[in-house]
Design an enzyme around this catalytic site. Sequence first.
Site, short mmCIF file in Angstrom:
data_model
loop_
_atom_site.label_atom_id
_atom_site.label_comp_id
_atom_site.label_asym_id
_atom_site.label_seq_id
_atom_site.Cartn_x
_atom_site.Cartn_y
_atom_site.Cartn_z
N SER A 26 -74.80 39.22 64.82
CA SER A 26 -75.56 39.01 66.04
C SER A 26 -76.07 37.56 66.08
O SER A 26 -75.35 36.64 65.71
CB SER A 26 -76.70 40.03 66.12
OG SER A 26 -77.26 40.07 67.40
N ASP A 75 -71.61 42.54 70.47
CA ASP A 75 -72.51 42.20 69.36
C ASP A 75 -72.04 42.77 68.03
O ASP A 75 -71.74 43.96 67.91
CB ASP A 75 -73.90 42.74 69.71
CG ASP A 75 -74.98 42.19 68.81
OD1 ASP A 75 -74.89 42.39 67.59
OD2 ASP A 75 -75.91 41.56 69.33
#
Length: 768
Positions: A79, A316
Amino acid sequence: MREKELRIALVCYGGVSLAVYMHGVTKEVFKIAAASQKHRDREPQPDGTEGAYYRLLSAIEKYGNTRLRVVPDILSGASAGGMNAIFLGQALLTGRSLDPLTHLWLQCADSDVLLAPEARPGHKFSKIWAQPLVEWTLRRPGNAVSRTVAPETRAEVRAKLSRLMRSRWFAPPFSGPGFSRLIDDALVAMQAQPAGRPLIPAGHPIDLFVTTTDFRGYRAPLQVHSPADASEAEHRLPIAFRAHGGDEVLADRPELVLAARATASFPGAFPPLQLEEIDELADERGIGWPDRDKFLRRVMPHHVHAGDLDSVALIDGAVLVGAPFAEAIRALENRPATREVDRRFVYIDPHPDFRMAETTTDNRPIGFFSAIFGALSSIPREQPIRDDIERIARHSAEAIRARNIVDALRPEVEATIDKLLGRTLFLDRPNRERLGKWRKKAQQEAAEKAGYAFHSYAQAKYAQILDHISHLVRRAIDSEPPKRVDIVTSLTRFLDGQGLATLSAQGGGANEQAISFFRTHDIGFRIRRLRLLARRLAPGDIGGELNPEDREVARDAIYKALAMYTRLEQAESLGPDFPAIAESILEDPEAVLSVIAERRDLAKTDPQVDALLAEGLAPLPREQRRKLLLAYLGFPFYDLATLPLLGARGMDEFDPVKVDRISPEDASAIRKGGAVDTLRGIEFYNFGAFFSRAYRENDYLWGRLHGAERLIDITASTLGSEGPVPIGEINAIKREAFLGVLAEEREAGHLNRHLISRIEHEIIETLG
């Protein structure tokens, strides 16, 4: 003077807006690496936090008689933590500062900036019909803002949330292309800075891994008995980069933008990344991407093979892998070493108590939507790292186990070598010819004495060599490489035809074909032997019986010899045309093996290593020289016992790997309350810093302060009990580092001066 490297494998978690805190920590990782290089090169002590780290390294040299170099050479992130890892890797490789990323986080990591232009409310009356709903949501009793946001910033957070909630619905509010442009802007700004000196040693590898999630996934084959075509959907898609000290960049800019944009695309906030977006950015900005096809073949081979690259959608990386240890652990294998190594896994966890607090303090029944969203997002993103830590612990336990086996065998092995060669020979100084002759004689004796055990040992050596060659070939091939199993099958088929189907001779030991093959290709045996010799020079072993000057002469010789082999172990040493040659591995394995044998030429390197060792061991007292020679010549006996049981890792360079954490809970020199008392981004479920510049400034500054404190602790701990730096001096160095951070930020002008002054006053009150 003892030479040592502290090698850091840094793991950056996905932490939503707490990525700003992680950036502060990574900035200090860069600073300590820069200070380490200046200290090694005997440059004057710099200012700021670099000066504090320089002072620490000088204290380690003074009290521990150890010249330490800090090398962060493995980086992994998920992330927004993946973004931090990418920029840190580029900074370490080029020596350019991380200030452009600081600007990106402070100025642009804001909900108003990230909103897509087409999603913004056009005026204050946008979705006027929704205004009462928005106001009720944000102000109703017990709402999330009232519960999780400090009173002084609730108005700012509510205003930005109102704009966010009145933006477009049923589509991600933040702009994907806009995010990509911001990342590229920061990379361009970093490149525009004056070039510094690389902080990665020349030729040393730096590995970077970021996790992404392939939304649609691909079919990955399963090796099951039946059916033959079993497969499963795979959605994990790590993106890896490798460069070496001396390279100008980690990768082409579009590749770094793609990796950063993909790993940080929080579901629902950003649209999934598709390749078209990066292609359009490259065209818009005139960025060359000559290796586009090569990159995609390496990163997405299944999609390239299926011809569906246009439909790939990446989201993500923390959706499935929030704490990316696995790739970093795999990167530990076969890393070169030219001196003693202390390997650390350092992971940044901004709020380690968040998950426990969320799950243990709320006794309300779990509702319908809470269960769904928790299963789909929260739980996968916040999985514990226990399995990874236990895997590292097993790696370390195997190293300790191998050491115990070697210690137990030592009396018998030394007696065998004594009897074989005659003790009087060891009283003379060894030379290249004698050492080479003794080495071969001891090797043959070990093989013959092993009896039935030799067959399993030979098979383990053989399998390891084939595995190494397959890895070498796969790393060298630019296009989609063959599968490892196919390469090993091709090599085995050819070698069986050369008489290697049976490795053991009828009377014991290896047959002639096996001896020739091992002498030509078994570079792993040679490296393991030298690593054992280096470990015996540790202060707790034979090294403790030597004066520091003699010990360092011997250590230097051993690591120079080790470097000769580890350099040959890399695909790059086989020449620029080797990738083209390697592509014929399935059709013509003989040609590939011949090129490897010819260009490595171990028969030429072995006498050079013998000469280095003879010269390095010559100044030692007779008894200590004898012990080291017994270890070197007796290694085949040790290897026979440990290799079939533990594999090559039992003699790995790293010994036990240590794990260290950097988090607010571990840094208490200034404040003792952990994340709750220092960070503001933890508000609003860790999204708080996206709604307030003041929050981002606060968390970035504490990231630097906590990073400095923990890096000082971790670096000082490399001495262990061997002349540790006094605690009073450590505390003084921490104080210098803290004030250095504040002085640098005051001069840079990024942060509110009242914030700096308040913390400065707190430091002086606490630390004097």
